[in-house]
Design a protein around this motif. Structure first.
Motif, PDB file in Angstrom:
ATOM      1  N   ARG A 153       0.823  -1.213   0.000  1.00 43.84           N
ATOM      2  CA  ARG A 153       0.000   0.000   0.000  1.00 43.84           C
ATOM      3  C   ARG A 153       0.853   1.256   0.000  1.00 43.84           C
ATOM      4  NH1 ARG A 153      -3.255  -3.198   3.405  1.00 43.84           N
ATOM      5  NH2 ARG A 153      -5.289  -3.515   2.482  1.00 43.84           N
ATOM      6  N   LEU A 154       1.952   1.213   0.738  1.00 43.81           N
ATOM      7  CA  LEU A 154       2.798   2.394   0.882  1.00 43.81           C
ATOM      8  C   LEU A 154       3.861   2.505  -0.209  1.00 43.81           C
ATOM      9  CD1 LEU A 154       3.214   2.359   4.765  1.00 43.81           C
ATOM     10  CD2 LEU A 154       1.653   3.761   3.381  1.00 43.81           C
ATOM     11  N   GLY A 155       3.942   1.497  -1.069  1.00 44.20           N
ATOM     12  CA  GLY A 155       4.921   1.552  -2.151  1.00 44.20           C
ATOM     13  C   GLY A 155       6.308   1.093  -1.757  1.00 44.20           C
ATOM     14  N   THR A 156       6.455   0.573  -0.555  1.00 42.63           N
ATOM     15  CA  THR A 156       7.748   0.048  -0.113  1.00 42.63           C
ATOM     16  C   THR A 156       8.098  -1.220  -0.874  1.00 42.63           C
ATOM     17  OG1 THR A 156       7.250   0.905   2.086  1.00 42.63           O
ATOM     18  CG2 THR A 156       9.089  -0.601   1.921  1.00 42.63           C
ATOM     19  N   LEU A 157       7.081  -2.013  -1.172  1.00 45.45           N
ATOM     20  CA  LEU A 157       7.224  -3.195  -2.023  1.00 45.45           C
ATOM     21  C   LEU A 157       6.472  -2.933  -3.318  1.00 45.45           C
ATOM     22  CD1 LEU A 157       6.634  -6.324   0.275  1.00 45.45           C
ATOM     23  CD2 LEU A 157       8.749  -5.694  -0.897  1.00 45.45           C
ATOM     24  N   ARG A 158       7.066  -3.358  -4.427  1.00 51.69           N
ATOM     25  CA  ARG A 158       6.447  -3.170  -5.740  1.00 51.69           C
ATOM     26  C   ARG A 158       6.506  -4.472  -6.530  1.00 51.69           C
ATOM     27  NH1 ARG A 158       6.756   2.706  -6.877  1.00 51.69           N
ATOM     28  NH2 ARG A 158       7.785   3.601  -5.075  1.00 51.69           N
ATOM     29  N   PRO A 159       5.659  -4.591  -7.537  1.00 49.89           N
ATOM     30  CA  PRO A 159       5.710  -5.792  -8.374  1.00 49.89           C
ATOM     31  C   PRO A 159       7.133  -6.079  -8.854  1.00 49.89           C
ATOM     32  CG  PRO A 159       3.775  -4.512  -8.911  1.00 49.89           C
ATOM     33  CD  PRO A 159       4.593  -3.672  -7.955  1.00 49.89           C
ATOM     34  N   GLY A 160       7.527  -7.346  -8.724  1.00 44.28           N
ATOM     35  CA  GLY A 160       8.875  -7.760  -9.112  1.00 44.28           C
ATOM     36  C   GLY A 160       9.831  -7.865  -7.941  1.00 44.28           C
ATOM     37  N   ASP A 161       9.519  -7.188  -6.817  1.00 43.77           N
ATOM     38  CA  ASP A 161      10.387  -7.266  -5.641  1.00 43.77           C
ATOM     39  C   ASP A 161      10.333  -8.670  -5.043  1.00 43.77           C
ATOM     40  OD1 ASP A 161      11.042  -4.603  -5.917  1.00 43.77           O
ATOM     41  OD2 ASP A 161       9.798  -3.911  -4.244  1.00 43.77           O
ATOM     42  N   GLN A 162      11.447  -9.078  -4.478  1.00 40.34           N
ATOM     43  CA  GLN A 162      11.525 -10.396  -3.845  1.00 40.34           C
ATOM     44  C   GLN A 162      11.323 -10.268  -2.346  1.00 40.34           C
ATOM     45  OE1 GLN A 162      15.167 -12.536  -4.568  1.00 40.34           O
ATOM     46  NE2 GLN A 162      14.379 -14.412  -3.672  1.00 40.34           N
ATOM     47  N   LEU A 163      10.516 -11.178  -1.797  1.00 40.58           N
ATOM     48  CA  LEU A 163      10.372 -11.255  -0.345  1.00 40.58           C
ATOM     49  C   LEU A 163      11.558 -12.033   0.214  1.00 40.58           C
ATOM     50  CD1 LEU A 163       6.570 -12.116   0.096  1.00 40.58           C
ATOM     51  CD2 LEU A 163       7.678  -9.878   0.120  1.00 40.58           C
ATOM     52  N   PRO A 164      11.854 -11.833   1.504  1.00 44.04           N
ATOM     53  CA  PRO A 164      12.925 -12.628   2.111  1.00 44.04           C
ATOM     54  C   PRO A 164      12.559 -14.111   2.041  1.00 44.04           C
ATOM     55  CG  PRO A 164      12.177 -10.896   3.602  1.00 44.04           C
ATOM     56  CD  PRO A 164      11.238 -10.908   2.445  1.00 44.04           C
ATOM     57  N   THR A 165      13.560 -14.952   1.951  1.00 41.68           N
ATOM     58  CA  THR A 165      13.286 -16.393   1.949  1.00 41.68           C
ATOM     59  C   THR A 165      12.754 -16.794   3.321  1.00 41.68           C
ATOM     60  OG1 THR A 165      15.484 -16.991   2.743  1.00 41.68           O
ATOM     61  CG2 THR A 165      15.201 -16.802   0.337  1.00 41.68           C
ATOM     62  N   ALA A 166      12.070 -17.916   3.359  1.00 38.69           N
ATOM     63  CA  ALA A 166      11.557 -18.419   4.637  1.00 38.69           C
ATOM     64  C   ALA A 166      12.710 -18.589   5.616  1.00 38.69           C
ATOM     65  CB  ALA A 166      10.821 -19.733   4.428  1.00 38.69           C
ATOM     66  N   ARG A 167      13.823 -19.087   5.136  1.00 37.80           N
ATOM     67  CA  ARG A 167      14.991 -19.290   6.002  1.00 37.80           C
ATOM     68  C   ARG A 167      15.466 -17.959   6.606  1.00 37.80           C
ATOM     69  NH1 ARG A 167      19.755 -22.856   3.887  1.00 37.80           N
ATOM     70  NH2 ARG A 167      18.260 -24.379   4.607  1.00 37.80           N
ATOM     71  N   GLU A 168      15.503 -16.901   5.788  1.00 41.17           N
ATOM     72  CA  GLU A 168      15.938 -15.591   6.295  1.00 41.17           C
ATOM     73  C   GLU A 168      14.979 -15.076   7.368  1.00 41.17           C
ATOM     74  OE1 GLU A 168      18.126 -13.874   2.253  1.00 41.17           O
ATOM     75  OE2 GLU A 168      15.970 -13.549   2.537  1.00 41.17           O
ATOM     76  N   VAL A 169      13.686 -15.255   7.139  1.00 38.64           N
ATOM     77  CA  VAL A 169      12.692 -14.791   8.109  1.00 38.64           C
ATOM     78  C   VAL A 169      12.800 -15.591   9.403  1.00 38.64           C
ATOM     79  CG1 VAL A 169      10.233 -14.413   8.570  1.00 38.64           C
ATOM     80  CG2 VAL A 169      11.143 -14.009   6.264  1.00 38.64           C
ATOM     81  N   VAL A 170      12.957 -16.902   9.268  1.00 33.55           N
ATOM     82  CA  VAL A 170      13.095 -17.773  10.438  1.00 33.55           C
ATOM     83  C   VAL A 170      14.305 -17.352  11.263  1.00 33.55           C
ATOM     84  CG1 VAL A 170      13.684 -20.135  11.148  1.00 33.55           C
ATOM     85  CG2 VAL A 170      11.865 -19.740   9.474  1.00 33.55           C
ATOM     86  N   GLU A 171      15.413 -17.088  10.604  1.00 32.48           N
ATOM     87  CA  GLU A 171      16.639 -16.708  11.310  1.00 32.48           C
ATOM     88  C   GLU A 171      16.503 -15.351  11.982  1.00 32.48           C
ATOM     89  OE1 GLU A 171      19.783 -17.012   8.433  1.00 32.48           O
ATOM     90  OE2 GLU A 171      19.717 -19.209   8.432  1.00 32.48           O
ATOM     91  N   SER A 172      15.852 -14.398  11.328  1.00 34.72           N
ATOM     92  CA  SER A 172      15.767 -13.058  11.907  1.00 34.72           C
ATOM     93  C   SER A 172      14.724 -12.949  13.011  1.00 34.72           C
ATOM     94  CB  SER A 172      15.493 -12.011  10.825  1.00 34.72           C
ATOM     95  OG  SER A 172      14.187 -12.152  10.313  1.00 34.72           O
ATOM     96  N   LEU A 173      13.652 -13.752  12.940  1.00 35.71           N
ATOM     97  CA  LEU A 173      12.570 -13.634  13.922  1.00 35.71           C
ATOM     98  C   LEU A 173      12.485 -14.800  14.907  1.00 35.71           C
ATOM     99  CD1 LEU A 173       9.680 -12.365  11.614  1.00 35.71           C
ATOM    100  CD2 LEU A 173      11.246 -11.007  13.032  1.00 35.71           C
ATOM    101  N   ALA A 174      13.262 -15.852  14.668  1.00 30.60           N
ATOM    102  CA  ALA A 174      13.236 -17.054  15.514  1.00 30.60           C
ATOM    103  C   ALA A 174      11.822 -17.626  15.596  1.00 30.60           C
ATOM    104  CB  ALA A 174      13.792 -16.757  16.909  1.00 30.60           C
ATOM    105  N   ILE A 175      11.243 -17.906  14.418  1.00 32.34           N
ATOM    106  CA  ILE A 175       9.909 -18.501  14.346  1.00 32.34           C
ATOM    107  C   ILE A 175       9.963 -19.781  13.531  1.00 32.34           C
ATOM    108  CG2 ILE A 175       8.680 -16.323  14.645  1.00 32.34           C
ATOM    109  CD1 ILE A 175       8.227 -16.237  11.615  1.00 32.34           C
ATOM    110  N   ASN A 176       8.882 -20.520  13.557  1.00 26.77           N
ATOM    111  CA  ASN A 176       8.780 -21.786  12.840  1.00 26.77           C
ATOM    112  C   ASN A 176       8.687 -21.523  11.331  1.00 26.77           C
ATOM    113  OD1 ASN A 176       7.429 -24.133  11.595  1.00 26.77           O
ATOM    114  ND2 ASN A 176       7.263 -24.861  13.708  1.00 26.77           N
ATOM    115  N   PRO A 177       9.414 -22.290  10.529  1.00 28.08           N
ATOM    116  CA  PRO A 177       9.348 -22.105   9.073  1.00 28.08           C
ATOM    117  C   PRO A 177       7.936 -22.255   8.517  1.00 28.08           C
ATOM    118  CG  PRO A 177      11.081 -23.672   9.646  1.00 28.08           C
ATOM    119  CD  PRO A 177      10.361 -23.331  10.911  1.00 28.08           C
ATOM    120  N   ASN A 178       7.131 -23.115   9.130  1.00 26.35           N
ATOM    121  CA  ASN A 178       5.759 -23.292   8.649  1.00 26.35           C
ATOM    122  C   ASN A 178       4.926 -22.025   8.786  1.00 26.35           C
ATOM    123  OD1 ASN A 178       6.111 -25.977   7.856  1.00 26.35           O
ATOM    124  ND2 ASN A 178       5.708 -26.714   9.935  1.00 26.35           N
ATOM    125  N   THR A 179       5.269 -21.200   9.760  1.00 26.06           N
ATOM    126  CA  THR A 179       4.566 -19.930   9.951  1.00 26.06           C
ATOM    127  C   THR A 179       4.811 -19.006   8.763  1.00 26.06           C
ATOM    128  OG1 THR A 179       4.775 -20.155  12.344  1.00 26.06           O
ATOM    129  CG2 THR A 179       4.331 -17.948  11.500  1.00 26.06           C
TER     130      THR A 179
END
Length: 138
Positions: A27-53
């Motif tokens: 909505r705010l334009g921080t992400l745009r079409p074509g941008d890549q989201l962090p991999t599940a592994r990167e999110v898991v490592e940065s937030l210490a959460i379950n990969p399934n989440t």
């Protein structure tokens, strides 16, 4: 690239927090079409959460048509969230910022601001032209 954060005391499930953050970034334009989201592994490592989440959040975004998984490459933004333009967001944010400053000068605290905003938002939904059009079509 978006950097996720969690509010563990919010009462909102972790996967929904991730979904909401992606939608807000779109909505705010921080992400745009074509941008890549962090991999599940990167999110898991940065937030210490379950990969399934993370995978659950990405699946929901995919079901909404906002992102697409590309095998071996990652998850990419397909489209933005429809709504006001970025210019409109910028103008409205400036107006809201001015309103918040005035409210604070009047002595309102964070909870007062939330309550007042929630009431105005609820009232505006009750009398919105969009609601009237939808009800008239029924």
């Amino acid at each position: 690239m978006i950097e996720f954060h969690l509010d563990r005391g919010s009462g909102v499930s972790t996967y929904l927090q991730l979904v909401h953050q992606v939608k807000q970034a779109l909505r705010l334009g921080t992400l745009r079409p074509g941008d890549q989201l962090p991999t599940a592994r990167e999110v898991v490592e940065s937030l210490a959460i379950n990969p399934n989440t993370v995978l659950k959040a990405y699946r929901e975004l995919e079901r909404d048509g906002l992102v697409e998984g590309r095998p071996g490459m990652g998850t990419f933004v397909r489209q933005g969230v429809t709504g006001a333009t970025l210019a409109a967001h910028t103008r409205l944010r400036r107006d809201l910022d001015r309103w918040v400053r005035e409210a604070r000068e009047a002595g309102l605290d964070q909870e007062d601001l939330r309550a007042l905003f929630a009431v105005v938002l609820t009232d505006s939904q009750k009398s919105s032209p969009e609601k009237d059009v939808k009800e008239g079509a029924a």
